[in-house]
Design a protein around this motif. Structure first.
Motif, short mmCIF file in Angstrom:
data_model
loop_
_atom_site.label_atom_id
_atom_site.label_comp_id
_atom_site.label_asym_id
_atom_site.label_seq_id
_atom_site.Cartn_x
_atom_site.Cartn_y
_atom_site.Cartn_z
N LEU A 6 -30.18 31.65 -53.55
CA LEU A 6 -31.14 30.61 -53.21
C LEU A 6 -32.56 31.07 -53.55
N LEU A 7 -32.87 32.33 -53.21
CA LEU A 7 -34.21 32.85 -53.48
C LEU A 7 -34.47 32.93 -54.98
N GLU A 8 -33.44 33.32 -55.74
CA GLU A 8 -33.61 33.41 -57.19
C GLU A 8 -33.82 32.03 -57.80
N GLN A 9 -33.05 31.07 -57.29
CA GLN A 9 -33.19 29.70 -57.80
C GLN A 9 -34.57 29.12 -57.49
N THR A 10 -35.07 29.40 -56.28
CA THR A 10 -36.37 28.86 -55.89
C THR A 10 -37.45 29.35 -56.84
N PHE A 11 -37.44 30.66 -57.11
CA PHE A 11 -38.46 31.20 -58.01
C PHE A 11 -38.29 30.66 -59.43
N GLY A 12 -37.05 30.69 -59.90
CA GLY A 12 -36.78 30.18 -61.24
C GLY A 12 -37.21 28.72 -61.37
N GLY A 13 -36.95 27.95 -60.32
CA GLY A 13 -37.31 26.53 -60.35
C GLY A 13 -38.82 26.34 -60.47
N LEU A 14 -39.57 27.20 -59.80
CA LEU A 14 -41.04 27.08 -59.84
C LEU A 14 -41.58 27.39 -61.24
N GLY A 30 -40.48 26.42 -44.78
CA GLY A 30 -39.45 27.29 -44.20
C GLY A 30 -38.17 27.43 -45.00
N GLY A 31 -38.05 26.67 -46.09
CA GLY A 31 -36.81 26.69 -46.85
C GLY A 31 -36.44 28.04 -47.45
N ILE A 32 -37.45 28.92 -47.63
CA ILE A 32 -37.15 30.20 -48.27
C ILE A 32 -36.93 31.32 -47.26
N LEU A 33 -36.92 30.99 -45.96
CA LEU A 33 -36.73 32.03 -44.94
C LEU A 33 -35.24 32.34 -44.84
N THR A 34 -34.73 33.08 -45.82
CA THR A 34 -33.30 33.31 -45.89
C THR A 34 -33.02 34.64 -46.59
N PHE A 93 -49.82 30.56 -54.22
CA PHE A 93 -50.17 29.31 -53.53
C PHE A 93 -48.92 28.48 -53.27
N ALA A 94 -48.10 28.36 -54.30
CA ALA A 94 -46.87 27.56 -54.15
C ALA A 94 -46.01 28.14 -53.03
N TYR A 95 -45.99 29.47 -52.93
CA TYR A 95 -45.17 30.11 -51.89
C TYR A 95 -45.77 29.96 -50.50
N VAL A 96 -47.09 29.72 -50.41
CA VAL A 96 -47.66 29.38 -49.11
C VAL A 96 -47.01 28.07 -48.66
#
Ligand code: TRP
Length: 452
Positions: free
Chosen positions: A134-142, A125-129, A116-119
């Motif tokens: 950055l992708l690792e940080q985003t998941f870790g942050g969640l 659009g911040g994770i379209l990279t 859900f959070a990833y929806v």
């Protein structure tokens, strides 16, 4: 589920409805999230091969057994054994299943929360990279943010509660029926895009060229656990769905179809993820983070990637909720049919219990990360206890129940629709596998995996 005129209990109304519901239980995060990360953690193709063997020799026969036991007794997963073997302790199979369901739902709902959070993150659009860090940080942050992890999980549980009370399960069935082909089509597209990344073939080799040096007792046990998890076995989900099957449904054929379709979805997910892992330099052994870190990078390489990524996470969320319904149905049916608690109340009691139990998993990478047992946090512990311990034990007991109580005559009569299907030769072979090969495999793998 709609009520069938033939009985006072609810039931699936059409042959296609039965298939859709059973497939809806099987296909979920197991295919898209768990299958890729476990394959990645355990060395690739060798693990895949063992998982395939486990699905064929343990999963398929047990799925046929659970569904037919459910349909023969037409009651909840504890009641089934009280009805077929009154005055004995076999009902413990149902009780063990109930414990597994609660453990699974605890971490499963946390992961659906991540989806859900990833929806949300896809929309912004911040994770379209393809930027790995950055992708690792985003998941870790969640996962390390207690409020976010809990908030999304509770939203999921609330939604599941609403769907079940409002009796929209027929609606969800209708929706899943249409969304399932969409998810399938989208996975084909994502796999094609991933295969076009430079260096993608390395991922294909990882998935299909077995390296048996990585296989040990633990890996065997994980593959066995995945086979149970994938086909929703060893907890009573298939038993309760079987109790809603139509009397004239061909159970062995339905089970085979579900198994094959389910494998196809997993393979597509693997082909969407591993080429990208190797092409873009991710670690195949990233564990539960794998899907969330690599999939956005594939979409970043696709035309219309932004839109398609939103659709991907929405469809994954639907598939996961469809699977969750078959988990929640186990405690709800037991509370309703054993303890005569009204269905709506039984549902909310279950949801409430899951908010509590689920929080333990959702907080396992933040507030509760210090709570460890055997080197595992609560999330991993619940996964271990259910998939590697309770579900195989329940499966083993189910084989024994069929062998000692139901016997070949009962099993064959139930699965041939009292002879109408003219498949008794085949069923005798399935019975032999189910009562000799399957239990022996489960026992050996468990002993070897836990003690070896
Ligand atoms: N099979 C589902 C998946 O792969 C999850 C699931 C639904 C499940 N019901 C279950 C797992 C019962 C174990 C037991 O996502």
């Amino acid at each position: 589920m709609s009520s069938s005129p033939a009985s006072a209990r609810d039931g699936f109304s059409s042959g296609f409805g039965v298939l859709a519901a059973t497939l809806g239980s099987a296909v979920g995060l197991g295919n898209i999230w768990m299958f890729p990360y476990q394959t990645g953690n355990n060395g690739g193709a060798g693990f895949l091969l063992i998982y395939l063997l486990a699905t064929l020799l343990v999963g398929l026969p047990l799925m046929i057994a659970e569904i037919s036991l459910g349909r023969s007794a037409r009651t909840d997963p504890v009641g089934v054994y009280r009805k077929l073997a009154p005055g004995t302790l076999w009902w413990i199979i149902g009780a063990l299943g109930l414990v597994s369901v609660l453990l699974i739902m605890s971490f499963y709902s946390a992961v659906v929360g991540w989806v859900f959070a990833y929806v949300g993150k896809s929309v912004s659009g911040g994770i379209l990279t393809q930027d790995r860090s950055l992708l690792e940080q985003t998941f870790g942050g969640l996962v390390s943010n207690p409020a976010a992890a809990l908030g999304w999980q509770w939203l999921v549980l609330l939604l599941v509660g609403i769907i079940i009370t409002f009796g929209v399960s027929r609606g969800i069935e209708a929706v899943t029926k249409r969304l399932m082909p969409l998810l399938f089509g989208l996975l084909v597209l994502v796999a094609l895009a991933a295969l076009m990344l430079p260096g993608a073939m390395e991922g294909v080799r990882f998935l299909f060229l077995p390296d048996f040096s990585r296989i040990d007792g633990q890996v065997l046990l994980k593959a066995l656990g995945l086979a149970f998890f994938k086909l929703s076995l060893g907890v009573g989900s298939m038993t309760i769905y079987g109790s809603y099957f139509r009397q004239q449904q061909n159970i062995p054929r339905t089970a085979l179809t579900v198994m094959l379709a389910d494998l196809t979805v997993s393979m597509l997910a693997g082909l969407a993820i591993f080429p990208a892992v190797f092409a873009l330099g991710f670690n195949p052994a990233s564990g539960p983070a794998l899907l969330f870190q690599t999939i956005p990078a594939v979409f970043a390489s696709m035309p219309l990637g932004h839109l398609l990524m939103i659709v991907f996470f929405v469809l994954t969320a639907f598939a996961a909720i469809g699977a969750m319904l078959s988990l929640v149905e186990v405690p709800v049916a037991i509370l309703h049919e054993r303890l005569r608690i009204e269905r709506a109340r039984a549902t909310w009691l279950t949801v409430l219990a899951l908010v509590g139990l689920g929080s333990l998993s959702a907080l396992s990478s933040s507030t509760l990360s210090h709570v460890q047992l055997g080197g595992m946090n609560l999330f991993d512990l619940f996964d271990f206890l259910s998939s590697k311990l309770l579900m195989p034990i329940t499966g083993l007991l189910t084989c024994l129940f069929v062998l000692l109580r139901w016997k070949q005559a009962g099993f064959v009569a139930a699965n041939s629709n009292e002879g109408a299907l003219h498949n008794t030769g085949l069923l005798r072979a399935v019975f032999t596998i189910l009562t000799k090969v399957t239990p022996l495999l489960i026992l050996t793998v468990m002993l070897y995996g836990l003690l070896g």
